[in-house]
Design a protein around this motif. Structure first.
Motif, PDB file in Angstrom:
ATOM      1  N   UNK A  75       0.746  -1.261   0.350  1.00  0.00           N
ATOM      2  CA  UNK A  75      -0.157  -0.154   0.321  1.00  0.00           C
ATOM      3  C   UNK A  75       0.813   1.030   0.280  1.00  0.00           C
ATOM      4  N   UNK A  76       2.140   1.494  -0.679  1.00  0.00           N
ATOM      5  CA  UNK A  76       3.154   1.964  -0.812  1.00  0.00           C
ATOM      6  C   UNK A  76       3.942   2.645   0.128  1.00  0.00           C
ATOM      7  N   UNK A  77       3.655   1.993   1.486  1.00  0.00           N
ATOM      8  CA  UNK A  77       4.840   1.682   2.242  1.00  0.00           C
ATOM      9  C   UNK A  77       6.156   2.152   2.403  1.00  0.00           C
ATOM     10  N   UNK A  78       6.983   2.622   2.170  1.00  0.00           N
ATOM     11  CA  UNK A  78       8.236   3.089   2.313  1.00  0.00           C
ATOM     12  C   UNK A  78       9.072   2.268   3.159  1.00  0.00           C
ATOM     13  N   UNK A  79       8.742   2.742   3.902  1.00  0.00           N
ATOM     14  CA  UNK A  79       9.847   1.426   4.935  1.00  0.00           C
ATOM     15  C   UNK A  79       9.307  -0.038   4.620  1.00  0.00           C
ATOM     16  N   UNK A  80       8.513  -0.248   4.838  1.00  0.00           N
ATOM     17  CA  UNK A  80       8.713  -1.807   3.470  1.00  0.00           C
ATOM     18  C   UNK A  80       9.863  -2.300   2.530  1.00  0.00           C
ATOM     19  N   UNK A  81       9.265  -1.215   1.319  1.00  0.00           N
ATOM     20  CA  UNK A  81      10.179  -1.330   0.465  1.00  0.00           C
ATOM     21  C   UNK A  81      11.026  -1.574   0.818  1.00  0.00           C
ATOM     22  N   UNK A  82      12.195  -0.642   1.712  1.00  0.00           N
ATOM     23  CA  UNK A  82      13.286  -0.414   2.174  1.00  0.00           C
ATOM     24  C   UNK A  82      13.675  -1.899   2.238  1.00  0.00           C
ATOM     25  N   UNK A  83      12.850  -2.380   3.222  1.00  0.00           N
ATOM     26  CA  UNK A  83      13.025  -3.768   3.481  1.00  0.00           C
ATOM     27  C   UNK A  83      13.134  -4.852   2.379  1.00  0.00           C
ATOM     28  N   UNK A  84      12.345  -4.300   1.551  1.00  0.00           N
ATOM     29  CA  UNK A  84      12.392  -5.478   0.346  1.00  0.00           C
ATOM     30  C   UNK A  84      13.401  -5.804  -0.646  1.00  0.00           C
ATOM     31  N   UNK A  85      13.585  -4.203  -0.737  1.00  0.00           N
ATOM     32  CA  UNK A  85      15.448  -3.647  -1.373  1.00  0.00           C
ATOM     33  C   UNK A  85      16.526  -4.230  -0.386  1.00  0.00           C
ATOM     34  N   UNK A  86      16.665  -4.293   0.463  1.00  0.00           N
ATOM     35  CA  UNK A  86      17.744  -4.932   1.044  1.00  0.00           C
ATOM     36  C   UNK A  86      17.838  -5.932   0.974  1.00  0.00           C
ATOM     37  N   UNK A  87      16.387  -6.522   1.564  1.00  0.00           N
ATOM     38  CA  UNK A  87      16.326  -8.322   1.561  1.00  0.00           C
ATOM     39  C   UNK A  87      16.653  -8.522   0.051  1.00  0.00           C
ATOM     40  N   UNK A  88      15.797  -7.686  -0.755  1.00  0.00           N
ATOM     41  CA  UNK A  88      16.321  -8.486  -2.635  1.00  0.00           C
ATOM     42  C   UNK A  88      18.462  -8.521  -2.276  1.00  0.00           C
ATOM     43  N   UNK A  89      18.697  -7.196  -2.283  1.00  0.00           N
ATOM     44  CA  UNK A  89      19.989  -7.411  -2.320  1.00  0.00           C
ATOM     45  C   UNK A  89      20.873  -8.330  -1.702  1.00  0.00           C
ATOM     46  N   UNK A  90      20.476  -8.985  -0.217  1.00  0.00           N
ATOM     47  CA  UNK A  90      21.155  -9.953   0.312  1.00  0.00           C
ATOM     48  C   UNK A  90      21.059 -11.751   0.104  1.00  0.00           C
ATOM     49  N   UNK A  91      19.735 -11.779  -0.911  1.00  0.00           N
ATOM     50  CA  UNK A  91      19.562 -12.693  -1.623  1.00  0.00           C
ATOM     51  C   UNK A  91      20.820 -12.839  -2.984  1.00  0.00           C
ATOM     52  N   UNK A  92      20.525 -11.613  -3.245  1.00  0.00           N
ATOM     53  CA  UNK A  92      21.765 -11.647  -4.704  1.00  0.00           C
ATOM     54  C   UNK A  92      22.705 -11.729  -3.915  1.00  0.00           C
ATOM     55  N   UNK A  93      23.518 -11.374  -3.242  1.00  0.00           N
ATOM     56  CA  UNK A  93      24.400 -11.272  -2.912  1.00  0.00           C
ATOM     57  C   UNK A  93      25.121 -13.021  -2.539  1.00  0.00           C
ATOM     58  N   UNK A  94      24.251 -13.319  -1.916  1.00  0.00           N
ATOM     59  CA  UNK A  94      24.206 -14.743  -1.503  1.00  0.00           C
ATOM     60  C   UNK A  94      24.383 -16.013  -2.719  1.00  0.00           C
ATOM     61  N   UNK A  95      23.804 -15.760  -3.558  1.00  0.00           N
ATOM     62  CA  UNK A  95      24.184 -16.311  -4.549  1.00  0.00           C
ATOM     63  C   UNK A  95      24.984 -16.250  -5.808  1.00  0.00           C
ATOM     64  N   UNK A  96      25.883 -15.243  -5.005  1.00  0.00           N
ATOM     65  CA  UNK A  96      27.311 -15.478  -5.752  1.00  0.00           C
ATOM     66  C   UNK A  96      28.676 -15.521  -4.369  1.00  0.00           C
ATOM     67  N   UNK A  97      27.952 -16.271  -3.188  1.00  0.00           N
ATOM     68  CA  UNK A  97      28.463 -16.746  -2.306  1.00  0.00           C
ATOM     69  C   UNK A  97      30.088 -17.081  -3.433  1.00  0.00           C
TER      70      UNK A  97
END
Length: 486
Positions: free
Chosen positions: A207-229
């Motif tokens: 519903x447009x909550x930016x704080x939640x989208x910040x968490x998703x952005x960091x979580x997606x970065x975590x996912x991509x990072x761990x794939x590169x391990x």
């Protein structure tokens, strides 16, 4: 809950907005392009993405067969990994992601800069709001490209979703795409500002909550990072630790859920393929059922039905009699069951893996491993007592020596309704050990490690397809994506 838009193409959305102008002469210009608002385009992109990741349709999503979650009662080809026949699964997935998801997002991104500031909003607030909107659209786009890269390897990226400029887009190097996705996520996390609004409508996830989208952005970065391990440990560690420092998804209250409703065509896609279609195509597969039986896993009543009081699985790749085996559990079949784009269990497993690899993520691998299992069970309503009993089982207890096996098996169980994410864990960790005795020759008796490129790409975009196929080592089910080096 907001009303969810149906699956519209851009052209059909245009038709819906063609009569909104009050100027009598407006429709006289037959070449006048009609502009669809960004909000329904975002809604549609989110729904198309969630539908693709959620559906058990053998025409679109076959990862539950890869992971021994489901077996079939009638159609054996897909469960044997024959995707070049009449169904053309890679073609359908490719088209869904590039056209229905990226196409809508790309169109929405073109519209945002042309939106007119309401007079009651200050320029500062307006600029921040528009920047937040663009960041969310880009974030959805990055998620989609990550799915494409992890499915196929090298894919169109720099020239993709630009049909007016590139009719036959080139394929970009998958490793290069991953690096750019990380750079874009760094820019997005620096741009998103929770002190200002974003989409007032159209965002069916937060519903447009930016704080939640910040968490998703960091979580997606975590996912991509761990794939590169395994392939780039330095960049992986840097990316994962940066994501963790920014704040990632560790609680179920933060989960990224797409809210389906109870009316056609907006209900959950599992319900659509099983109940609404009145089909008996799927039974539970013995691989997951047998392991969960051995562990007395308390999620079984939520995942499966019983046969004479027992949980019984069929065999992937064979024809299974529907009445002889457990079916998909009723908890997964509610028409309005939310689709899961990201959840705390998934992220805690990434953090457990990061900690096991020696990254600085704030807690031990065992703690995150337990948190991941707990988050999964809490999603299904398992009682605290049952969770504690399960975690105390010696066969479940985290092993710091065989941490890949511990995380791999438990992530596999937790991701039962998220076949694609489970496939990523399996390819990266090589656990659990999965077999494919009924696979077609093209799979070489193995669980596929990628999808082959669409047949349509071979015939229409042949030069670029040929170059990409050579670059990745062959357009085969057994070719590995660049980060899967073990």
């Amino acid at each position: 809950m907001k009303k969810i838009f149906s699956i519209f193409t851009i052209s059909s959305l245009v038709m819906l907005t063609s009569c909104i102008n009050g100027d009598d002469d407006f429709n006289n210009n037959q070449s006048q392009p009609y502009q669809v608002p960004a909000e329904p385009l975002l809604t549609n992109a989110q729904k198309e993405l969630m539908d693709q990741m959620e559906t058990p349709s053998v025409n679109l999503n076959v990862f539950r067969f890869f992971q021994h979650y489901l077996a079939t009662t009638i159609y054996r080809n897909d469960a044997r990994f024959n995707f070049t026949g009449t169904r053309k699964v890679p073609d359908n997935m490719w088209l869904a992601l590039y056209t229905d998801v990226l196409g809508n997002l790309n169109q929405a991104k073109k519209i945002i800069p042309s939106e007119v500031k309401p007079p009651q909003i200050s320029q500062t607030v307006w600029d921040k709001q528009q920047a937040n909107k663009m960041a969310i659209l880009n974030l959805m786009e990055i998620y989609t490209y990550q799915v494409l890269v992890d499915s196929f390897g090298n894919v169109p990226y720099s020239e993709a979703a630009k049909p007016e400029t590139f009719v036959l887009p080139k394929y970009d190097d998958a490793k290069t795409i991953y690096s750019d996705l990380i750079n874009r996520l760094n820019s997005i996390t620096a741009t998103l500002d929770s002190g200002y609004p974003s989409f007032e409508t159209g965002d069916n996830i937060y519903n447009g909550n930016v704080a939640d989208w910040i968490i998703v952005a960091n979580s997606l970065k975590l996912k991509i990072g761990i794939n590169l391990a395994d392939v780039n440990p330095t960049l992986a560690k840097q990316t994962v630790e940066s994501a963790f420092a920014g704040g990632v998804m560790t609680e179920n209250s933060e989960n990224a859920l797409f809210r389906y409703d109870s009316t056609s065509p907006n209900f959950n896609r599992v319900y659509a393929e099983v109940i609404a279609s009145n089909r008996n195509d799927f039974v539970a597969e013995e691989g997951i059922v047998d392991v969960m039986n051995t562990l007395a896993d308390p999620r079984r009543p939520f995942y499966f039905t019983t046969v004479n009081g027992n949980y019984v699985g069929g065999t992937v790749g064979l024809t299974n009699t529907y009445s002889d085996y457990s079916h998909i559990g009723p908890s997964l079949l509610a028409p309005n069951k939310p689709g899961v784009l990201f959840d705390a269990s998934e992220v805690n497993f990434y953090l457990a893996e990061a900690a096991a690899r020696g990254y600085n993520v704030g807690a031990s691998a065992q703690q995150y491993y337990n948190d991941a299992i707990t988050a999964s069970m809490e999603q299904w309503g398992v009682t605290p007592a049952s969770i504690a009993t399960y975690l105390s089982n010696p066969a479940v207890t985290f092993s710091s020596v065989n941490w890949k096996q511990s995380i791999g098996q438990q992530a596999w169980i937790a991701m039962f309704n998220r076949g694609f994410e489970s496939w990523n864990f399996y390819r990266r960790l090589d656990y659990p050990v999965l077999t494919a005795p009924n696979a077609v020759a093209a799979a070489a008796g193995k669980v596929p490690t990628r999808l082959t490129y669409p047949i349509n790409e071979q015939t229409v975009n042949g030069t670029n397809w040929s170059q990409a196929s050579t670059a990745i080592g062959g357009d085969k089910l057994t070719t590995k994506v660049f980060w899967d080096i073990n």
